[in-house]
Design an enzyme around this catalytic site. Structure first.
Site, PDB file in Angstrom:
ATOM      1  N   TYR A 143       0.823  -1.216   0.000  1.00  0.00           N
ATOM      2  CA  TYR A 143       0.000   0.000   0.000  1.00  0.00           C
ATOM      3  C   TYR A 143       0.858   1.267   0.000  1.00  0.00           C
ATOM      4  O   TYR A 143       0.425   2.312  -0.475  1.00  0.00           O
ATOM      5  CB  TYR A 143      -0.914   0.029   1.233  1.00  0.00           C
ATOM      6  CG  TYR A 143      -2.235  -0.690   1.077  1.00  0.00           C
ATOM      7  CD1 TYR A 143      -2.283  -2.014   0.670  1.00  0.00           C
ATOM      8  CD2 TYR A 143      -3.432  -0.038   1.357  1.00  0.00           C
ATOM      9  CE1 TYR A 143      -3.497  -2.672   0.543  1.00  0.00           C
ATOM     10  CE2 TYR A 143      -4.643  -0.683   1.235  1.00  0.00           C
ATOM     11  CZ  TYR A 143      -4.676  -2.001   0.824  1.00  0.00           C
ATOM     12  OH  TYR A 143      -5.879  -2.641   0.709  1.00  0.00           O
ATOM     13  N   LYS A 194       3.593 -15.093   1.920  1.00  0.00           N
ATOM     14  CA  LYS A 194       3.754 -15.773   0.628  1.00  0.00           C
ATOM     15  C   LYS A 194       5.246 -16.036   0.451  1.00  0.00           C
ATOM     16  O   LYS A 194       5.877 -15.650  -0.541  1.00  0.00           O
ATOM     17  CB  LYS A 194       3.173 -14.887  -0.495  1.00  0.00           C
ATOM     18  CG  LYS A 194       3.079 -15.536  -1.852  1.00  0.00           C
ATOM     19  CD  LYS A 194       2.038 -16.646  -1.956  1.00  0.00           C
ATOM     20  CE  LYS A 194       2.167 -17.361  -3.289  1.00  0.00           C
ATOM     21  NZ  LYS A 194       1.289 -18.553  -3.388  1.00  0.00           N
ATOM     22  N   ASP A 226      -2.555 -18.078  -0.015  1.00  0.00           N
ATOM     23  CA  ASP A 226      -3.569 -18.789  -0.820  1.00  0.00           C
ATOM     24  C   ASP A 226      -4.183 -19.936  -0.008  1.00  0.00           C
ATOM     25  O   ASP A 226      -5.399 -20.123   0.016  1.00  0.00           O
ATOM     26  CB  ASP A 226      -2.989 -19.283  -2.157  1.00  0.00           C
ATOM     27  CG  ASP A 226      -1.644 -19.980  -2.017  1.00  0.00           C
ATOM     28  OD1 ASP A 226      -1.040 -19.935  -0.924  1.00  0.00           O
ATOM     29  OD2 ASP A 226      -1.179 -20.583  -3.006  1.00  0.00           O
ATOM     30  N   ASP A 250      -6.049  -7.188   4.109  1.00  0.00           N
ATOM     31  CA  ASP A 250      -7.215  -6.568   3.481  1.00  0.00           C
ATOM     32  C   ASP A 250      -8.129  -7.655   2.931  1.00  0.00           C
ATOM     33  O   ASP A 250      -9.337  -7.664   3.178  1.00  0.00           O
ATOM     34  CB  ASP A 250      -6.743  -5.639   2.351  1.00  0.00           C
ATOM     35  CG  ASP A 250      -7.903  -4.993   1.612  1.00  0.00           C
ATOM     36  OD1 ASP A 250      -8.834  -4.505   2.278  1.00  0.00           O
ATOM     37  OD2 ASP A 250      -7.885  -4.990   0.366  1.00  0.00           O
ATOM     38  N   ASP A 254     -11.782  -9.486   4.810  1.00  0.00           N
ATOM     39  CA  ASP A 254     -13.091  -9.506   4.156  1.00  0.00           C
ATOM     40  C   ASP A 254     -13.655 -10.926   4.124  1.00  0.00           C
ATOM     41  O   ASP A 254     -14.838 -11.142   4.377  1.00  0.00           O
ATOM     42  CB  ASP A 254     -13.001  -8.969   2.717  1.00  0.00           C
ATOM     43  CG  ASP A 254     -13.327  -7.483   2.644  1.00  0.00           C
ATOM     44  OD1 ASP A 254     -13.229  -6.797   3.680  1.00  0.00           O
ATOM     45  OD2 ASP A 254     -13.675  -7.000   1.544  1.00  0.00           O
TER      46      ASP A 254
HETATM   47  C1  IPM Z   1     -10.334  -1.586   4.124  1.00  0.00           C
HETATM   48  C2  IPM Z   1     -10.631  -0.973   2.788  1.00  0.00           C
HETATM   49  C3  IPM Z   1      -9.539   0.017   2.458  1.00  0.00           C
HETATM   50  C4  IPM Z   1      -8.249  -0.757   2.310  1.00  0.00           C
HETATM   51  C5  IPM Z   1      -9.797   0.907   1.218  1.00  0.00           C
HETATM   52  C6  IPM Z   1     -11.126   1.598   1.296  1.00  0.00           C
HETATM   53  C7  IPM Z   1      -8.679   1.875   1.000  1.00  0.00           C
HETATM   54  O1  IPM Z   1     -10.792  -1.963   1.829  1.00  0.00           O
HETATM   55  O2  IPM Z   1     -10.241  -0.838   5.118  1.00  0.00           O
HETATM   56  O3  IPM Z   1     -10.162  -2.794   4.183  1.00  0.00           O
HETATM   57  O4  IPM Z   1      -7.948  -1.286   1.232  1.00  0.00           O
HETATM   58  O5  IPM Z   1      -7.508  -0.833   3.282  1.00  0.00           O
HETATM   59 MG    MG Z   2     -10.737  -3.923   2.604  1.00  0.00          MG
END
Ligand code: IPM
Ligand code: MG
Length: 360
Positions: A143, A194, A226, A250, A254
């Protein structure tokens, strides 16, 4: 003696102002009950800041955050700002906040609530009892690594570049958070990388492995990212605490959030070594339902609880809020995203009222 805290509120965009309003009401009531006085100050971030000032993270916002004891953020972004150049995108404001406050450690719990187990897309026996904490590195890795950008090469070819880089110091400080978090939970830490392909991951694995000596009561395992993704959906109960880099965190956070079937329920904390932390729901700004009193405020409310627990060291009031959330769910109150048959449908403000009534 009454304790006093200065909280910066960042409502942001979409459903942000609605859900944050509920969290503030809850904090005010719990504060009264626990002898805590909050001073709330609002500041602009994301699309709301772009509209008002032309930039997603005005200096004034960053300054105000730095001067406060904690920052409670709702959500940013929306279709309206999706096509602006990158430096003017709402997401850039969020990344600037992370970098500006040095929020290197991001804690994202994924806990399945018994009341909502049927909201998961996975079978009950796979997800029942899931309780995972993802510790994501938040201010380094791909990032933020240099070089980055879209460049023209000498031969006139256009190349996009990002760099995944971690220093030993960056790895060590997040690994420490990982081990300490695991220590307070079930004592199992899985480090995700990884290392079979990436040098930066090999360094990561070496440092985490070396640090394990200091934590003899934590059981450390390693997984390639993975495989970790696969294991998360195959047998999520094997995980207790996961520590990983920015991009892998990230993605995996999710996936972990979705195990619970109710992303509208999940809070997060982003912590620095010394300054204020930022507490925010995992979900986004949901522009499609903004301003319609449909949003689920519970992730925001639980983020306020994380703020009390991790940022202000007020575990008693944090527990009060968490118990109130359990009680409203037990009483059958549901916003649209977690609605099921036989339950009581409420909007954002109705959920807020239900919380206040079980608290008083
Ligand atoms: C998160 C989001 C952010 C990230 C975006 C909105 C920049 O997906 O907080 O997970 O990628 O970190
Ligand atoms: Mg995210």
């Amino acid at each position: 003696m009454t304790k006093q805290y200065r909280i910066t509120l960042l409502p942001g965009d979409g459903i942000g102002p609605e859900i944050l309003g509920v969290a503030v009401d809850v904090l005010q009531l719990v504060g009264k009950q626990c002898d805590i006085e909050f001073t709330f100050e609002k500041a602009l971030v994301g699309g709301a800041a772009i509209d008002a000032t032309g930039e997603p993270l005005p200096q004034e916002t960053l300054d105000r955050c730095r001067q406060s004891d904690a920052v409670l953020l709702a959500a940013i972004g929306g279709y309206k700002w999706d096509n602006l150049p990158r430096h003017q995108r709402p997401e850039t404001g969020l990344l600037g906040l992370r970098a500006g406050l040095n929020l290197f450690a991001n804690l994202r719990p994924a806990t399945i609530l018994p009341q909502l187990i049927d909201a998961s897309s996975l079978k009950r026996e796979i997800v029942e009892g899931v309780d995972i904490m993802v510790v994501r590195e938040l201010t380094g890795g791909i990032y933020f690594g240099q070089p980055k950008g879209i460049f023209e090469t000498e031969t006139g070819e256009v190349r996009g570049v990002n760099t995944m880089a971690y220093t030993v110091q960056e790895i060590d400080r997040i690994a420490k958070v990982g081990f300490e978090t695991a220590q307070k939970r079930q004592g199992r830490l899985c480090s995700v990388d990884k290392a079979n392909v990436l040098d930066v991951s090999q360094l990561w694995r070496d440092r985490v492995t070396a640090m394990a000596e200091n934590y003899p009561n934590v059981e450390l395992t390693h997984l390639y990212v993975d495989n970790a993704a696969m294991q998360l959906v195959r047998a999520p109960k094997q995980f207790d605490t996961i520590v990983t880099g920015n991009l892998f965190g990230d993605i995996l956070s999710d996936a972990a959030a979705m195990l619970t079937g109710s992303i509208g329920m999940l809070p997060s904390a982003s912590l620095s070594a010394d300054g204020p932390g930022v507490y925010e729901p995992v979900h986004g700004s949901a522009p499609d339902i903004a301003g319609q009193d449909k949003a689920n405020p519970l992730a925001q409310v639980l983020s306020a609880a994380m703020m009390l627990r991790y940022g202000l060291n007020e575990p008693e009031s944090a527990s009060k809020i968490e118990e109130a959330v359990t009680k409203v769910l037990d009483a059958g109150y549901r916003t649209g995203d977690i609605m099921s048959e036989g339950m009581k449908a409420v909007g954002c403000s109705g959920m807020g009222e239900a919380l206040l009534s079980v608290l008083s």
